[in-house]
Design a protein around this motif. Structure first.
Motif, mmCIF file in Angstrom:
data_model
loop_
_atom_site.group_PDB
_atom_site.id
_atom_site.type_symbol
_atom_site.label_atom_id
_atom_site.label_comp_id
_atom_site.label_asym_id
_atom_site.label_seq_id
_atom_site.Cartn_x
_atom_site.Cartn_y
_atom_site.Cartn_z
ATOM 1 N N ARG A 177 0.762 -1.339 -0.062
ATOM 2 C CA ARG A 177 0.052 0.063 0.176
ATOM 3 C C ARG A 177 0.924 1.150 0.082
ATOM 4 O O ARG A 177 2.011 1.323 0.557
ATOM 5 C CB ARG A 177 -0.990 -0.061 1.268
ATOM 6 N N ILE A 178 0.387 2.173 -0.585
ATOM 7 C CA ILE A 178 0.923 3.704 -0.651
ATOM 8 C C ILE A 178 -0.029 4.291 0.102
ATOM 9 O O ILE A 178 -1.102 4.767 -0.621
ATOM 10 C CB ILE A 178 1.195 4.111 -2.158
ATOM 11 N N LEU A 179 0.531 5.116 0.920
ATOM 12 C CA LEU A 179 -0.316 5.985 1.628
ATOM 13 C C LEU A 179 0.182 7.541 1.428
ATOM 14 O O LEU A 179 1.298 8.020 1.841
ATOM 15 C CB LEU A 179 -0.220 5.994 3.302
ATOM 16 N N GLY A 180 -0.643 8.323 0.721
ATOM 17 C CA GLY A 180 -0.443 9.595 0.164
ATOM 18 C C GLY A 180 -0.748 11.006 0.634
ATOM 19 O O GLY A 180 -1.810 10.764 1.172
ATOM 20 N N THR A 181 0.151 11.782 0.977
ATOM 21 C CA THR A 181 -0.287 13.125 1.534
ATOM 22 C C THR A 181 -1.075 13.882 0.355
ATOM 23 O O THR A 181 -1.437 14.950 0.866
ATOM 24 C CB THR A 181 0.850 13.766 2.216
ATOM 25 N N VAL B 171 -2.560 11.802 5.656
ATOM 26 C CA VAL B 171 -3.004 10.890 4.566
ATOM 27 C C VAL B 171 -4.389 11.357 3.882
ATOM 28 O O VAL B 171 -5.400 11.419 4.571
ATOM 29 C CB VAL B 171 -2.687 9.379 4.754
ATOM 30 N N LYS B 172 -4.200 11.342 2.584
ATOM 31 C CA LYS B 172 -5.507 11.865 2.040
ATOM 32 C C LYS B 172 -5.848 10.876 0.852
ATOM 33 O O LYS B 172 -6.956 10.583 0.507
ATOM 34 C CB LYS B 172 -5.178 12.989 0.859
ATOM 35 N N VAL B 173 -4.983 9.675 0.561
ATOM 36 C CA VAL B 173 -5.247 8.651 -0.511
ATOM 37 C C VAL B 173 -4.483 7.318 0.231
ATOM 38 O O VAL B 173 -3.430 7.544 0.573
ATOM 39 C CB VAL B 173 -4.976 9.105 -1.744
#
Length: 204
Positions: free
Chosen positions: A6-10, A101-103
């Motif tokens: 998983r990639i937790l993006g800001t 985190v946004k996505v």
């Protein structure tokens, strides 16, 4: 059995599949994308990643973190689960980071995707998404990284082995990077205590 990264993006920009394709081309890799009929290459919620022979390697899902939905559910689960793991300093850092985190991009790897000739397609796809969303990584049976990709939370199984690039927070709140032997019990305990293992190789 599938395996998730998983990639937790800001940040949550729309990522055109052409951008991923260009990155693959730059690495001399060829892939095919399968997008749901009601979605477009420039705006999608999921796609299938296939090799040049059309074999399905992985599925990629984009889950924005909103007041409801899968993204928020996953983030809430992570907030609960990290409390059981060490170092405590990394768990605290992650708990604070989760608020930004946004996505969450969930990449489900099929067994064929882990084969050497296919795995580079997946890691390259992961890499361009990670770069564009400015985030951290999480992998099953491993744990979380910081923003630079160094492993920071011990969630490995007991029989884990091999060398791994890790990081711990020092008293100044700065990351100290090193390469450690996962099978070395003493190095494990030092890492879990939030220390750079004495036998580890420091990295810049």
């Amino acid at each position: 059995m599938s395996y998730y990264i998983r990639i937790l993006g800001t940040q949550d920009p729309d990522i055109h599949l052409d951008d991923i394709s260009e990155e693959l081309d730059a690495e001399a890799l060829t892939a095919q994308f399968g997008v749901p009929k009601n979605e477009k290459p420039e705006k999608w919620t999921a796609f299938e990643l296939k090799n040049e022979k059309g074999k399905l390697l992985a599925t990629v899902e984009r889950n924005p973190v909103t007041t409801e939905g899968i993204g928020k559910e996953e983030l809430d689960e992570f907030k609960q689960s990290i409390l059981e793991f060490q170092p405590a300093s990394a768990a605290k850092w992650l708990n604070d980071y989760f608020d930004t985190v946004k996505v969450i991009y969930a990449i489900e790897l099929l067994p064929i995707g882990l084969e050497p000739e296919n795995y580079h397609i997946i890691t390259t796809t992961q890499g361009i998404i990670w770069e564009l969303v400015n985030g951290i990584l999480q992998a099953d049976e491993e744990g979380f990284t910081n923003e630079e990709g160094y492993h920071i939370l011990w969630q490995f199984p007991d029989d884990a082995d091999g060398e791994w690039n890790c990081a711990v927070l020092n008293e100044k709140g700065e990351w100290e990077n090193f390469n450690m032997d996962l099978a070395d019990g003493k190095q494990r305990e030092e890492f879990k205590a939030g220390k750079v293992p004495a036998a580890a190789k420091r990295l810049k």
